[in-house]
Write a protein that holds these residues in place. Sequence first.
Motif, short mmCIF file in Angstrom:
data_model
loop_
_atom_site.label_atom_id
_atom_site.label_comp_id
_atom_site.label_asym_id
_atom_site.label_seq_id
_atom_site.Cartn_x
_atom_site.Cartn_y
_atom_site.Cartn_z
N UNK A 3 0.06 10.27 -2.34
CA UNK A 3 -1.46 9.76 -2.81
C UNK A 3 -2.66 10.72 -2.42
N UNK A 4 -3.45 10.75 -2.37
CA UNK A 4 -4.62 11.56 -1.87
C UNK A 4 -5.77 10.32 -2.31
N UNK A 5 -7.35 10.01 -0.93
CA UNK A 5 -8.35 9.36 -1.52
C UNK A 5 -9.16 9.96 -1.98
N UNK A 6 -9.74 9.85 -2.81
CA UNK A 6 -10.60 10.82 -4.14
C UNK A 6 -11.74 10.23 -3.30
N UNK A 7 -13.04 11.22 -3.34
CA UNK A 7 -14.70 10.97 -3.14
C UNK A 7 -14.74 10.89 -4.25
N UNK A 8 -16.16 9.57 -4.84
CA UNK A 8 -16.60 9.03 -5.57
C UNK A 8 -17.93 9.47 -5.50
N UNK A 9 -18.66 9.32 -6.78
CA UNK A 9 -20.22 9.63 -6.43
C UNK A 9 -21.01 8.63 -5.95
#
Length: 381
Positions: free
Chosen positions: A315-321
């Motif tokens: 998994x990856x940590x995806x940046x949110x708005x």
Amino acid sequence: MKRSIFLLALPFLLAQCNPKEEVVKQQPMPVHVAHPVARTVELTDIYTGRFSPVEEVDLRPRVSGYIDSVHFKEGQKVHKGDLMVRIDPRPFDAAVANADARLKQVEARHVLAENNLARAMNLVNKNAIAREEFDIRESEVKQAAADVLAAKAALTTAKLDREFADIHAPISGIAGKTIITPGNFVSGGNAGADILTTIVPHHPIYCYFEVDERRVLEFTRLYFKGEADGREGEPAKVEIAVSDSDEFEFQGTINFSENQLDPNTATLQIRALVDNENEFLTPGLFARVRGKVGEPIERMLVRDSALGFDQSKRFAWVLKDDNTVERRYVEVGSLQEGGLRVITDGLTTDEKIAVSGIQLLRPGAPLAPSEVEMVPNSTDV
């Protein structure tokens, strides 16, 4: 007394109800983020394998007897035809002499029987002897001829046994330890014959590895799309690394793959032939095998160090708005040089993922992101 206790506790109770208490806010954690990069890559897979000899011979005697001498050194290279072990030849020499004498006896009887038959033929034509007597002489010739054939076969067998008393290397390779030493009796000529030593060649050498079901299906789909060769195509090349090095310094050619998957492991066994002319590789060594999958294609890549593990998933940590992150499971491909991992599904190049401090990240936690390049072997932490 009760009133005094209440008065002492009153300040504490009022403190608990103080509406002016300040709430400590969580400070945003600094983190580096980067866009996945799109590049044309040569897709490869890496598998765990093991080296195995092309041939392996347990040297066994073909006759029984006492070991007279050993003519090889343990762990040394031997060549096909070299004398390895000698069984005491004297009993076999005596057997050859006896068989030869027996042959001479029956040959003499055969000559006598033929002479008797010739005389009987003259006599029977003159009606000097009965026809029955002639038939007996004719039968004696046939019996003597059969005895000659049997004696010749016995002599051949005796000579073979004498030949087998000198045990030669059937192949070239490295000799193992001497299991039976001079003076010991060995039993030979059957499936349970004693093992004298084992010969294993190192040049060339096989490397066996297993391909999982998913990769088999992926390769099959590429084949039906015309992007990969099947069994009838040119032999595929693989690169091989051993456990003490990250460099894939050895080359091999796939020359065999099983015709079905192992139902217990859901894997397909494949074999590569490695030249190993300098005999550096030894049977039994572990190997990492890297093979090409299809033609070069554009793929998305991220730092392998930016991906986390959740059991068998990545998994990856995806940046949110709102400058927080969410955990996103991704499908991964091969690891490219420099530490970039192919992503086949789960991300887009428009998104940013955390590439530092991923062990400390939690969903919804505030972050202070700063953007960096998605470059291999980065020192960003």
